[in-house]
Design an enzyme around this catalytic site. Structure first.
Site, PDB file in Angstrom:
ATOM      1  N   ASN A   1      72.937  48.675  50.776  1.00 15.30           N
ATOM      2  CA  ASN A   1      72.381  49.551  49.734  1.00 15.30           C
ATOM      3  C   ASN A   1      71.646  50.682  50.434  1.00 15.30           C
ATOM      4  O   ASN A   1      70.822  50.435  51.308  1.00 15.30           O
ATOM      5  CB  ASN A   1      71.415  48.754  48.841  1.00 15.30           C
ATOM      6  CG  ASN A   1      70.660  49.626  47.839  1.00 15.30           C
ATOM      7  OD1 ASN A   1      69.541  49.309  47.468  1.00 15.30           O
ATOM      8  ND2 ASN A   1      71.247  50.717  47.413  1.00 15.30           N
ATOM      9  N   GLY A   2      71.939  51.912  50.016  1.00 16.05           N
ATOM     10  CA  GLY A   2      71.289  53.073  50.638  1.00 16.05           C
ATOM     11  C   GLY A   2      72.341  53.992  51.211  1.00 16.05           C
ATOM     12  O   GLY A   2      73.517  53.631  51.275  1.00 16.05           O
TER      13      GLY A   2
ATOM     14  N   CYS B   1      73.582  51.047  44.881  1.00 15.36           N
ATOM     15  CA  CYS B   1      74.075  49.684  45.058  1.00 15.36           C
ATOM     16  C   CYS B   1      72.990  48.650  44.834  1.00 15.36           C
ATOM     17  O   CYS B   1      71.798  48.949  44.860  1.00 15.36           O
ATOM     18  CB  CYS B   1      74.594  49.474  46.483  1.00 15.36           C
ATOM     19  SG  CYS B   1      75.845  50.644  46.982  1.00 15.36           S
TER      20      CYS B   1
ATOM     21  N   TYR C   1      63.063  55.393  37.464  1.00 11.01           N
ATOM     22  CA  TYR C   1      64.289  55.204  36.681  1.00 11.01           C
ATOM     23  C   TYR C   1      65.153  54.024  37.097  1.00 11.01           C
ATOM     24  O   TYR C   1      65.660  53.300  36.255  1.00 11.01           O
ATOM     25  CB  TYR C   1      65.151  56.479  36.763  1.00 11.01           C
ATOM     26  CG  TYR C   1      66.579  56.266  36.317  1.00 11.01           C
ATOM     27  CD1 TYR C   1      66.892  56.167  34.953  1.00 11.01           C
ATOM     28  CD2 TYR C   1      67.610  56.126  37.246  1.00 11.01           C
ATOM     29  CE1 TYR C   1      68.202  55.950  34.539  1.00 11.01           C
ATOM     30  CE2 TYR C   1      68.925  55.907  36.830  1.00 11.01           C
ATOM     31  CZ  TYR C   1      69.211  55.818  35.479  1.00 11.01           C
ATOM     32  OH  TYR C   1      70.494  55.595  35.073  1.00 11.01           O
TER      33      TYR C   1
ATOM     34  N   GLY D   1      74.810  49.278  39.982  1.00 12.69           N
ATOM     35  CA  GLY D   1      76.161  49.708  40.335  1.00 12.69           C
ATOM     36  C   GLY D   1      77.169  49.098  39.394  1.00 12.69           C
ATOM     37  O   GLY D   1      77.253  47.878  39.307  1.00 12.69           O
TER      38      GLY D   1
HETATM   39  P1  AMP Z   1      70.678  64.425  32.518  1.00 12.95           P
HETATM   40  O1  AMP Z   1      71.442  64.478  31.255  1.00 12.95           O
HETATM   41  O2  AMP Z   1      71.564  64.721  33.713  1.00 12.95           O
HETATM   42  O3  AMP Z   1      69.438  65.243  32.531  1.00 12.95           O
HETATM   43  O4  AMP Z   1      70.272  62.914  32.740  1.00 12.95           O
HETATM   44  C1  AMP Z   1      68.970  62.477  32.500  1.00 12.95           C
HETATM   45  C2  AMP Z   1      69.000  61.062  32.017  1.00 12.95           C
HETATM   46  O5  AMP Z   1      69.762  60.244  32.904  1.00 12.95           O
HETATM   47  C3  AMP Z   1      67.608  60.493  31.949  1.00 12.95           C
HETATM   48  O6  AMP Z   1      67.467  60.006  30.636  1.00 12.95           O
HETATM   49  C4  AMP Z   1      67.556  59.368  32.949  1.00 12.95           C
HETATM   50  O7  AMP Z   1      67.137  58.170  32.323  1.00 12.95           O
HETATM   51  C5  AMP Z   1      68.973  59.189  33.428  1.00 12.95           C
HETATM   52  N1  AMP Z   1      69.077  59.296  34.901  1.00 12.95           N
HETATM   53  C6  AMP Z   1      68.193  59.714  35.788  1.00 12.95           C
HETATM   54  N2  AMP Z   1      68.662  59.648  37.058  1.00 12.95           N
HETATM   55  C7  AMP Z   1      69.900  59.163  36.966  1.00 12.95           C
HETATM   56  C8  AMP Z   1      70.906  58.843  37.933  1.00 12.95           C
HETATM   57  N3  AMP Z   1      70.707  58.997  39.237  1.00 12.95           N
HETATM   58  N4  AMP Z   1      72.064  58.339  37.467  1.00 12.95           N
HETATM   59  C9  AMP Z   1      72.273  58.163  36.155  1.00 12.95           C
HETATM   60  N5  AMP Z   1      71.359  58.447  35.192  1.00 12.95           N
HETATM   61  C10 AMP Z   1      70.188  58.935  35.592  1.00 12.95           C
END
Ligand code: AMP
Length: 480
Positions: A121-122, A21, A262, A47
Site C-alpha cells: 500500500n502506498g 490499497c 477522507y 480499493g
Molecule cells: P470531487 O467531485 O472531485 O470534488 O470529489 C469530491 C468528493 O469525493 C468528496 O465528497 C470526497 O468525499 C470524495 N473524495 C475525496 N478524495 C477522493 C479520492 N481520492 N478518491 C475518491 N473520492 C474522493
C-alpha cells in the site's frame, strides 16, 4: 521538502500507476485465507478494483486474485483451495491504464528460500528510476506496478540472509510503502520511514495479524496491539514476533492527514487516534472558523458524516439526514451515454425533500477535489427547496496531487488549484463557502502530528524522484 509548490510538475503522467490499497497479513492462525477474506472485506473502501489472497501452508504457497470486489473475486470454493495458517492479502484501486489483472496483488514469485509474496500500500516515488536501472541490468518485469520493483531489489540483493536482503531492498525505496510480505512461511511487515500509510499489528489466538486499518481487526475478531512505527520492520514466524532493525530515518515522520480527512473508515483508529473523533474535531473547528446562520446541518454521506456531526455539535444547529447515498454505485460504474452532467452524482446522492425544503441548510463535505460532486449536490439541494445553501468543507482546498498513494487527479483538474475560494463560491452558486484552515485542521489533531499535508500545501516531504527526472513508464522498459 524537495521543491517549492510552484515548481511541482502539474501531475502524474497518465501511464504512471497511482494506487490506493489495503493490505492484510496473517501468521499462525488456522484457515488464514478465510480470515484474510474477512479483513479484505472490511478494507474494501481502500480499493474496489482488484483483490487477492496468498495462503501459505507446509505444501507451499497458493494465490488467487482477480479483478472486482472482494465478494466477486472469492467464493467459498476458492477459499477452500487456499489452505494454510499464514496469508498475505490485498485490495487495490488504480487509475485507468494500470488496471490489468497482472497488476492485481499480492505479487508472488519463486525465490531461493521459498515463495516470495508481497502486498503493498502506498506509492513509491522512485519506482521508475529504480526500474530503469534494473531493466538495464537485465531484470524482466511482468507488471507495470511499482511494487514489482521491490521484488527485484530483494532478489538481486547480495546480502546473505533473507532478512538482510529485505532490509537492503527497502533502503533503496523512496516514497510510501506499507508492506506485508512472506518468504516461505515467514511473514514480514514494514512501514516506510516517514510512515505515510498506516499499518497495524494485532493478535488473534496464538497468532498475529497485520492490517491497514483496525476496522479489519474488528471483523476478524483480532485485538489491536499497536501501530507499526515509521521505518519499523517486523518478522513473524511460528507464533514468534521479532523486531528487525528499523530502516534509516528520513527526517520527521509524516503520516497522511488525508487518511483522517477522507480515506480511512471512521470506525478505525490510526496512529492512536479515532478517525471518527478526528473528523468530529475537524467539523467542530470548521464551525468555529465558518459559522452559519442556518436551520439544519446536512453532511455528504458517508465520508463527511462525522465532520457534519462535529459541526452540528459545535454550532448547535440540528443535524439532519438530508442526503441519502446509494451504496451500490461502484467507482467503475459506466455512465450511459444519454445522460446529463449530473448523472454520476445523481446516481450516488439524493436529497430528502422533506428535510431540506424551506430550510437554510449547511452542507458539510469532507473535501472538494474536482468540484464536480459539490456542483451537482448544491443544485439538487436547491431543487429540493432549500432557501439557502452554506457549503462547508472539513479540510483546506486540495491544490496539489498526491504522489504517496491517494488517487488525485492532475493539478489542472483540482478546483482548489485553479480558483480562489471566492471564485469557487461563485461557481457553486452557494450563499456562503468555508474551508477548514490548514492550521485549524492540524490543530484539531495536534497531539498526533506532524502529518503529510502535501495535497493542501505542496510540501512534499519525500523526494519526487521520478517526477523530477520526467520519467514515465513508456520510457523505462519494454512492453508498456
Ligand atoms: P470531487 O467531485 O472531485 O470534488 O470529489 C469530491 C468528493 O469525493 C468528496 O465528497 C470526497 O468525499 C470524495 N473524495 C475525496 N478524495 C477522493 C479520492 N481520492 N478518491 C475518491 N473520492 C474522493
Amino acid at each position: 521538502m524537495t521543491a517549492a509548490p510552484e515548481d511541482i510538475p502539474s501531475d502524474h503522467s497518465d501511464d504512471r500507476p497511482h494506487e490506493e490499497c489495503g493490505v492484510v497479513g496473517i501468521s499462525g492462525i488456522d484457515n488464514a485465507a478465510e480470515l484474510a477474506f474477512l479483513g479484505l472485506y472490511a478494507l474494501q473502501h481502500r480499493g474496489q478494483e482488484a483483490a487477492g489472497i496468498a495462503a501459505i501452508s507446509a505444501q507451499g504457497t497458493k494465490l488467487h486474485k482477480g479483478i472486482g470486489l472482494v465478494a466477486d473475486v472469492f467464493d467459498a470454493g476458492q477459499l477452500v483451495q487456499l489452505p494454510g495458517s499464514s496469508a498475505v492479502a490485498h485490495v487495490r484501486y488504480s487509475t485507468a491504464g494500470a488496471s490489468r489483472i497482472e497488476n492485481a496483488q499480492p505479487i508472488m514469485v519463486r525465490y531461493f528460500d521459498g515463495d516470495l509474496v508481497i502486498a503493498h500500500n502506498g506509492n513509491l516515488t522512485n519506482a521508475l528510476d529504480l526500474r530503469a536501472q534494473l531493466v538495464e541490468e537485465g531484470a524482466i518485469f511482468q507488471t507495470s506496478s511499482d511494487s514489482e520493483v521491490i521484488v527485484h531489489l530483494i532478489a538481486r540483493s547480495r546480502h546473505k540472509t533473507v532478512d538482510g536482503q529485505i532490509e537492503d531492498a527497502l533502503t533503496h525505496l523512496e516514497g510510501a510503502f506499507s508492506l506485508v510480505m512472506s518468504v516461505g512461511d515467514t511473514l514480514y511487515a514494514a512501514r516506510d520511514p516517514r510512515g505515510f500509510r498506516p499499518l497495524i499489528l494485532g493478535r488473534k489466538d496464538d497468532g498475529y495479524v497485520i492490517a491497514s486499518e483496525t476496522c479489519a481487526f474488528d471483523i476478524m475478531g483480532a485485538e489491536y496491539v499497536r501501530d507499526l512505527a515509521p521505518g519499523e520492520v517486523l518478522k513473524i514466524r511460528n507464533g514468534h514476533l521479532e523486531e528487525l532493525p528499523s530502516l534509516p530515518p528520513a527526517g520527521q515522520p509524516a503520516p497522511c492527514i488525508f487518511e483522517l480527512v477522507y480515506f480511512a473508515r471512521p470506525d478505525s483508529r490510526l496512529w492512536g487516534i479515532s478517525v471518527d473523533r478526528a473528523r468530529r474535531a475537524f467539523g467542530r473547528q470548521l464551525a468555529r472558523e465558518h459559522p452559519a446562520d442556518a436551520d439544519a446541518v446536512v453532511s455528504v454521506p458517508d465520508s463527511a458524516n462525522s465532520a457534519g456531526l462535529g459541526y452540528a455539535e459545535e454550532s448547535g444547529i440540528p443535524f439532519e439526514l438530508g442526503l441519502l447515498r446509494n451504496h451500490y454505485v461502484g467507482r467503475t460504474f459506466i455512465e450511459p451515454s444519454q445522460t446529463d452532467r449530473d448523472f454520476g452524482a445523481r446516481m450516488k446522492y439524493n436529497p430528502v425533500k422533506e428535510v431540506v425544503a424551506g430550510k437554510r441548510v449547511v452542507v458539510v463535505d469532507d473535501s472538494v477535489v474536482r468540484g464536480t460532486t459539490s456542483l451537482s449536490l448544491v443544485k439538487f439541494i436547491r431543487e429540493a427547496g432549500a432557501t439557502e445553501v452554506h457549503f462547508r468543507i472539513a479540510s483546506p482546498p486540495v491544490k496539489f496531487p498526491c504522489f504517496y498513494g491517494i488517487d488525485m487527479p492532475r493539478r489542472e483538474e483540482l478546483i482548489g488549484s485553479r480558483m480562489s475560494v471566492d471564485q469557487i463560491r461563485a461557481r457553486l452558486k452557494v450563499d456562503s463557502l468555508g474551508y477548514l484552515s490548514l492550521e485549524g485542521m492540524e490543530g484539531a489533531v495536534a497531539e498526533q502530528g506532524p502529518f503529510c499535508n502535501a495535497c493542501f500545501s505542496g510540501n512534499y516531504t519525500a523526494p519526487l524522484v521520478d517526477v523530477e527526472k520526467g520519467l514515465a513508464l513508456a520510457n523505462v522498459g519494454p512492453g508498456y
